[in-house]
Design a protein around this motif. Structure first.
Motif, short mmCIF file in Angstrom:
data_model
loop_
_atom_site.label_atom_id
_atom_site.label_comp_id
_atom_site.label_asym_id
_atom_site.label_seq_id
_atom_site.Cartn_x
_atom_site.Cartn_y
_atom_site.Cartn_z
N ALA A 1 0.83 -1.20 0.00
CA ALA A 1 0.00 0.00 0.00
C ALA A 1 0.86 1.25 0.00
N LYS A 2 0.22 2.38 -0.31
CA LYS A 2 0.84 3.70 -0.17
C LYS A 2 -0.14 4.60 0.57
N ASN A 3 0.41 5.65 1.21
CA ASN A 3 -0.42 6.57 1.98
C ASN A 3 0.17 7.97 1.88
N THR A 4 -0.70 8.96 1.98
CA THR A 4 -0.30 10.36 1.81
C THR A 4 -0.73 11.18 3.01
N LEU A 5 0.07 12.17 3.36
CA LEU A 5 -0.26 13.03 4.49
C LEU A 5 -1.47 13.92 4.19
N GLU A 6 -2.19 14.24 5.25
CA GLU A 6 -3.30 15.19 5.19
C GLU A 6 -3.34 15.93 6.53
N ILE A 7 -3.82 17.15 6.51
CA ILE A 7 -3.91 17.93 7.73
C ILE A 7 -5.26 17.65 8.40
N ALA A 8 -5.21 17.19 9.63
CA ALA A 8 -6.44 16.98 10.41
C ALA A 8 -6.72 18.24 11.22
N VAL A 9 -7.94 18.71 11.15
CA VAL A 9 -8.35 19.90 11.90
C VAL A 9 -9.66 19.62 12.62
N ALA A 10 -10.01 20.49 13.55
CA ALA A 10 -11.27 20.34 14.27
C ALA A 10 -12.44 20.46 13.29
N PRO A 11 -13.54 19.79 13.56
CA PRO A 11 -14.70 19.88 12.66
C PRO A 11 -15.09 21.33 12.39
N GLY A 12 -15.31 21.63 11.13
CA GLY A 12 -15.64 23.00 10.75
C GLY A 12 -14.43 23.86 10.46
N ASN A 13 -13.23 23.34 10.76
CA ASN A 13 -11.98 24.04 10.50
C ASN A 13 -11.99 25.48 11.04
N PRO A 14 -12.16 25.65 12.36
CA PRO A 14 -12.28 26.99 12.95
C PRO A 14 -11.07 27.89 12.72
N LYS A 15 -9.89 27.33 12.53
CA LYS A 15 -8.69 28.14 12.30
C LYS A 15 -8.50 28.48 10.81
N LYS A 16 -9.43 28.03 9.98
CA LYS A 16 -9.41 28.34 8.55
C LYS A 16 -8.08 27.95 7.88
N ILE A 17 -7.62 26.77 8.18
CA ILE A 17 -6.37 26.26 7.59
C ILE A 17 -6.66 25.73 6.19
N THR A 18 -5.89 26.21 5.23
CA THR A 18 -6.09 25.79 3.85
C THR A 18 -4.85 25.20 3.20
N ASP A 19 -3.68 25.39 3.83
CA ASP A 19 -2.45 24.89 3.23
C ASP A 19 -1.41 24.62 4.32
N PHE A 20 -0.32 24.00 3.94
CA PHE A 20 0.73 23.63 4.89
C PHE A 20 1.29 24.85 5.62
N LYS A 21 1.44 25.96 4.91
CA LYS A 21 2.04 27.15 5.52
C LYS A 21 1.16 27.73 6.62
N ASP A 22 -0.14 27.45 6.59
CA ASP A 22 -1.04 27.97 7.61
C ASP A 22 -0.77 27.35 8.98
N LEU A 23 -0.04 26.24 9.00
CA LEU A 23 0.26 25.58 10.27
C LEU A 23 1.31 26.34 11.08
N THR A 24 1.90 27.36 10.47
CA THR A 24 2.91 28.16 11.18
C THR A 24 2.28 29.38 11.85
N GLY A 25 0.97 29.54 11.74
CA GLY A 25 0.30 30.69 12.35
C GLY A 25 0.52 30.75 13.85
N ALA A 26 0.65 31.96 14.38
CA ALA A 26 0.94 32.15 15.80
C ALA A 26 -0.16 31.59 16.69
N ASP A 27 -1.38 31.58 16.19
CA ASP A 27 -2.51 31.11 17.01
C ASP A 27 -2.90 29.67 16.73
N VAL A 28 -2.05 28.94 15.98
CA VAL A 28 -2.35 27.55 15.62
C VAL A 28 -1.46 26.61 16.42
#
Length: 267
Positions: free
Chosen positions: A123-150
């Motif tokens: 098998a093969k597997n790929t990374l994905e960003i898991a966020v809280a339901p509804g995505n309250p931090k509005k994360i849309t890409d990898f760079k958003d994970l560097t936000g000060a409030d994340v």
């Protein structure tokens, strides 16, 4: 008359020889056909313990039940954890028959002395960003994970999902500052689903299997860190026949159907 009498024994001898030949052929054919069913009906029984990456827990548990149902007299037991932890346990003598890793790097740590045969990719597997339901931090890409409030969590680097995360960091030039580094991908998922973190790097299959407890955010740079999953029978297996049979089952059409339904890619 004398001439006819002379030919009669010869004729009878020829008939007898032909009859003997037919009987011999018939007996040989019967023996061959009767031995085939017994050879094909033999199958490995008993029990084995499979050490498998944490990301395989749901699918392998299902596959184990399916295999047991199809093969009465067999028991498939599992131990799930981060691949690096499992390697350490195997090297320290933990009793296991099969090892399924979430990457080739950790499988490679088991030298030839630990494996009965060459590993096979399944098998093969790929990374994905898991966020809280509804995505309250509005994360849309990898760079958003560097936000000060994340608050982001990742796997530790020896763990396959952690090594994959590092590959994405290298490909993007973005360095994350996780609030914690976990020893398995299921621990990362647990931190996000319980609200202890805003986001975490897991696999596509983890998000799909979380049943709505998290949302998933795909990102283009995940393609730079696709993990390949190998499986192998261990040299110290006490039931190598069953271990090999179950490994084959994972790579069979039936096994692939379950894996791909869970979001895994074909090897």
């Amino acid at each position: 008359m004398p001439h006819r009498a002379t030919r009669l024994p010869v004729l009878l001898t020829a008939v007898a020889a032909a009859s003997l030949l037919l009987t011999s052929c018939s007996t040989g054919s019967t023996t061959a056909s009767s031995s085939s069913p017994s050879a094909s009906s033999t199958s490995a029984t008993g029990s084995i313990t499979v050490f498998a990456a944490a990301s395989l827990q749901k699918t392998f548990t299902e596959l184990g039940k399916q295999y047991e149902a199809a093969h009465p007299g067999t028991t498939i037991e599992f131990s799930f954890a981060g691949s690096s932890d499992l390697v350490t346990q195997i090297q320290n003598g933990a009793p296991a028959d099969v090892f399924a890793s979430a990457d080739t790097k950790n499988m490679d740590k088991l030298t030839a002395s630990d494996l009965q045969g060459a590993p096979e990719d399944f098998a093969k597997n790929t990374l994905e960003i898991a966020v809280a339901p509804g995505n309250p931090k509005k994360i849309t890409d990898f760079k958003d994970l560097t936000g000060a409030d994340v608050q982001v969590v990742t796997c530790a680097s020896p763990v396959p999902c952690g090594a994959a995360t590092e590959k994405v960091e290298q490909a993007t030039g973005i360095t994350l500052k996780p609030v914690s580094e976990e020893q398995s991908v299921t621990d990362v998922l647990g931190k996000v689903s319980s609200g202890q973190a805003d986001a975490g790097l897991v696999y596509v299959t983890d998000v799909k299997g979380a049943a709505g407890k998290v949302d998933g955010v795909t990102f283009k740079d995940a393609s730079s860190a696709v993990n390949t999953y190998p499986i192998a029978v261990l040299k110290e297996s006490k039931n190598p026949d069953l271990a090999a049979a179950f490994s084959d089952y994972i790579r069979s059409d039936a096994g692939q159907k379950v894996l791909q339904a869970a979001g895994f890619q074909a090897p």
